[in-house]
Scaffold this motif. Sequence first.
Motif, mmCIF file in Angstrom:
data_model
loop_
_atom_site.group_PDB
_atom_site.id
_atom_site.type_symbol
_atom_site.label_atom_id
_atom_site.label_comp_id
_atom_site.label_asym_id
_atom_site.label_seq_id
_atom_site.Cartn_x
_atom_site.Cartn_y
_atom_site.Cartn_z
ATOM 1 N N ILE A 8 0.887 -1.158 0.000
ATOM 2 C CA ILE A 8 0.000 0.000 0.000
ATOM 3 C C ILE A 8 0.925 1.208 0.000
ATOM 4 N N LYS A 9 0.895 1.954 -1.099
ATOM 5 C CA LYS A 9 1.901 2.976 -1.397
ATOM 6 C C LYS A 9 1.659 4.275 -0.610
ATOM 7 N N PRO A 10 2.680 5.175 -0.601
ATOM 8 C CA PRO A 10 2.601 6.413 0.188
ATOM 9 C C PRO A 10 1.365 7.277 -0.055
ATOM 10 N N PHE A 48 14.308 -2.358 -4.392
ATOM 11 C CA PHE A 48 13.053 -3.070 -4.639
ATOM 12 C C PHE A 48 12.618 -2.934 -6.097
ATOM 13 N N TYR A 49 12.786 -1.731 -6.665
ATOM 14 C CA TYR A 49 12.348 -1.483 -8.044
ATOM 15 C C TYR A 49 13.509 -1.540 -9.038
ATOM 16 N N ALA A 50 14.583 -2.263 -8.713
ATOM 17 C CA ALA A 50 15.780 -2.337 -9.568
ATOM 18 C C ALA A 50 15.455 -2.731 -11.015
ATOM 19 N N GLU A 51 14.412 -3.564 -11.193
ATOM 20 C CA GLU A 51 14.049 -3.979 -12.556
ATOM 21 C C GLU A 51 13.634 -2.797 -13.435
ATOM 22 N N HIS A 52 13.266 -1.667 -12.816
ATOM 23 C CA HIS A 52 12.831 -0.488 -13.585
ATOM 24 C C HIS A 52 13.923 0.571 -13.715
ATOM 25 N N LYS A 53 15.140 0.222 -13.341
ATOM 26 C CA LYS A 53 16.269 1.164 -13.316
ATOM 27 C C LYS A 53 16.414 2.004 -14.584
ATOM 28 N N GLU A 60 11.718 9.247 -10.055
ATOM 29 C CA GLU A 60 10.448 9.725 -9.488
ATOM 30 C C GLU A 60 9.789 8.622 -8.640
ATOM 31 N N LEU A 61 9.829 7.392 -9.153
ATOM 32 C CA LEU A 61 9.224 6.247 -8.464
ATOM 33 C C LEU A 61 9.923 5.982 -7.125
ATOM 34 N N VAL A 62 11.252 5.995 -7.140
ATOM 35 C CA VAL A 62 12.030 5.724 -5.931
ATOM 36 C C VAL A 62 11.798 6.833 -4.891
ATOM 37 N N ASN A 84 -4.953 -10.554 -7.099
ATOM 38 C CA ASN A 84 -4.524 -9.274 -6.542
ATOM 39 C C ASN A 84 -4.403 -8.217 -7.640
ATOM 40 N N ARG A 85 -3.827 -8.609 -8.783
ATOM 41 C CA ARG A 85 -3.645 -7.627 -9.863
ATOM 42 C C ARG A 85 -4.996 -7.213 -10.457
ATOM 43 N N GLU A 86 -5.946 -8.145 -10.432
ATOM 44 C CA GLU A 86 -7.301 -7.842 -10.898
ATOM 45 C C GLU A 86 -7.951 -6.796 -9.984
ATOM 46 N N VAL A 87 -7.806 -6.993 -8.681
ATOM 47 C CA VAL A 87 -8.397 -6.067 -7.712
ATOM 48 C C VAL A 87 -7.697 -4.704 -7.761
ATOM 49 N N MET A 88 -6.384 -4.703 -8.071
ATOM 50 C CA MET A 88 -5.647 -3.432 -8.176
ATOM 51 C C MET A 88 -6.133 -2.615 -9.354
ATOM 52 N N GLY A 89 -6.363 -3.266 -10.506
ATOM 53 C CA GLY A 89 -6.716 -2.543 -11.722
ATOM 54 C C GLY A 89 -5.472 -2.088 -12.475
ATOM 55 N N ILE A 101 -9.108 -0.969 -7.039
ATOM 56 C CA ILE A 101 -8.466 -0.056 -6.087
ATOM 57 C C ILE A 101 -7.958 1.193 -6.800
ATOM 58 N N ARG A 102 -7.304 0.983 -7.943
ATOM 59 C CA ARG A 102 -6.718 2.146 -8.629
ATOM 60 C C ARG A 102 -7.800 3.054 -9.202
ATOM 61 N N LYS A 103 -8.919 2.478 -9.671
ATOM 62 C CA LYS A 103 -10.001 3.320 -10.162
ATOM 63 C C LYS A 103 -10.549 4.178 -9.018
ATOM 64 N N GLU A 111 1.419 7.760 -8.710
ATOM 65 C CA GLU A 111 0.854 7.662 -7.358
ATOM 66 C C GLU A 111 -0.411 6.810 -7.450
ATOM 67 N N ASN A 112 -0.192 5.492 -7.615
ATOM 68 C CA ASN A 112 -1.318 4.614 -7.930
ATOM 69 C C ASN A 112 -1.666 3.630 -6.812
ATOM 70 N N SER A 113 -1.365 4.028 -5.577
ATOM 71 C CA SER A 113 -1.933 3.433 -4.351
ATOM 72 C C SER A 113 -1.476 2.032 -3.952
ATOM 73 N N VAL A 114 -1.175 1.171 -4.929
ATOM 74 C CA VAL A 114 -0.805 -0.213 -4.588
ATOM 75 C C VAL A 114 0.230 -0.778 -5.555
ATOM 76 N N HIS A 115 0.974 -1.742 -5.037
ATOM 77 C CA HIS A 115 1.852 -2.578 -5.860
ATOM 78 C C HIS A 115 1.450 -4.026 -5.633
ATOM 79 N N GLY A 116 1.567 -4.855 -6.669
ATOM 80 C CA GLY A 116 1.372 -6.293 -6.506
ATOM 81 C C GLY A 116 2.357 -7.046 -7.375
HETATM 82 P P1 ATP Z 1 3.413 -2.278 -9.637
HETATM 83 O O1 ATP Z 1 4.690 -2.926 -10.141
HETATM 84 O O2 ATP Z 1 3.664 -1.091 -8.728
HETATM 85 O O3 ATP Z 1 2.444 -3.249 -9.083
HETATM 86 P P2 ATP Z 1 2.475 -2.210 -12.343
HETATM 87 O O4 ATP Z 1 3.022 -3.595 -12.445
HETATM 88 O O5 ATP Z 1 1.050 -1.980 -12.715
HETATM 89 O O6 ATP Z 1 2.648 -1.634 -10.890
HETATM 90 P P3 ATP Z 1 4.916 -1.302 -13.609
HETATM 91 O O7 ATP Z 1 5.002 -1.158 -15.077
HETATM 92 O O8 ATP Z 1 5.582 -2.475 -12.961
HETATM 93 O O9 ATP Z 1 3.362 -1.210 -13.187
HETATM 94 O O10 ATP Z 1 5.496 0.040 -12.974
HETATM 95 C C1 ATP Z 1 5.845 0.080 -11.611
HETATM 96 C C2 ATP Z 1 5.348 1.355 -10.995
HETATM 97 O O11 ATP Z 1 6.043 2.454 -11.585
HETATM 98 C C3 ATP Z 1 3.871 1.683 -11.248
HETATM 99 O O12 ATP Z 1 2.990 1.075 -10.352
HETATM 100 C C4 ATP Z 1 3.861 3.189 -11.072
HETATM 101 O O13 ATP Z 1 3.841 3.565 -9.695
HETATM 102 C C5 ATP Z 1 5.189 3.593 -11.672
HETATM 103 N N1 ATP Z 1 5.006 3.956 -13.077
HETATM 104 C C6 ATP Z 1 4.804 3.125 -14.124
HETATM 105 N N2 ATP Z 1 4.673 3.800 -15.272
HETATM 106 C C7 ATP Z 1 4.811 5.108 -14.954
HETATM 107 C C8 ATP Z 1 4.785 6.320 -15.695
HETATM 108 N N3 ATP Z 1 4.601 6.329 -17.010
HETATM 109 N N4 ATP Z 1 4.968 7.479 -15.021
HETATM 110 C C9 ATP Z 1 5.175 7.506 -13.692
HETATM 111 N N5 ATP Z 1 5.218 6.387 -12.930
HETATM 112 C C10 ATP Z 1 5.030 5.215 -13.548
#
Ligand code: ATP
Length: 137
Positions: A8-10, A48-53, A60-62, A84-89, A101-103, A111-116
């Motif tokens: 549950i995100k910031p 935690f988010y190294a895959e998105h480096k 911004e995400l970090v 879980n991903r279905e409920v997140m949206g 949840i995201r809707k 700032e999309n409230s949840v990670h799964g």
């Molecule tokens: P999560 O991994 O958080 O469950 P996700 O799998 O739906 O979300 P990812 O593509 O893995 O989405 O991206 C990880 C997170 O990075 C997103 O949940 C969001 O917070 C952020 N993010 C993704 N795309 C963008 C974007 N275009 N602009 C800003 N932030 C983004």
Amino acid sequence: VERTLSIIKPDATKRNLTGKIVSKFEDAGLRVVASKRIHLSPAQAGAFYAEHKERPFYGELVEFMGSEPVVVQVLEGENAIAKNREVMGATDPAQADAGTIRKDFALSKGENSVHGSDSPESAAREIAFFFSGLELV
Ligand code: ATP
Ligand code: MG
């Protein structure tokens, strides 16, 4: 039964939405089997988010993930990862289905409230990132 890692995100903890979000998980048949509130350091959020480096939004995400406390949880249930991903949206609340949840709660794509977790491999890695064996029963 399967387990997945939820955060549950910031933006959501800041608005005191933890209970409302957990209710949506429970209504979908998921059970909270581990839970804690933590404040991620920049290094922890980055790891935690190294895959998105390499993605343009990584910095911004970090920064966002370390801006306020988060609630990290292990959810358990049949097909917990997909459920879980279905409920997140969808990642972008503008694309998310009604009732997700995201809707209902997300402010933006970032700032999309949840990670799964998105696969059994990520679920195993992400659960081990936050919880020790002693905390998982
Ligand atoms: P999560 O991994 O958080 O469950 P996700 O799998 O739906 O979300 P990812 O593509 O893995 O989405 O991206 C990880 C997170 O990075 C997103 O949940 C969001 O917070 C952020 N993010 C993704 N795309 C963008 C974007 N275009 N602009 C800003 N932030 C983004
Ligand atoms: Mg993801």
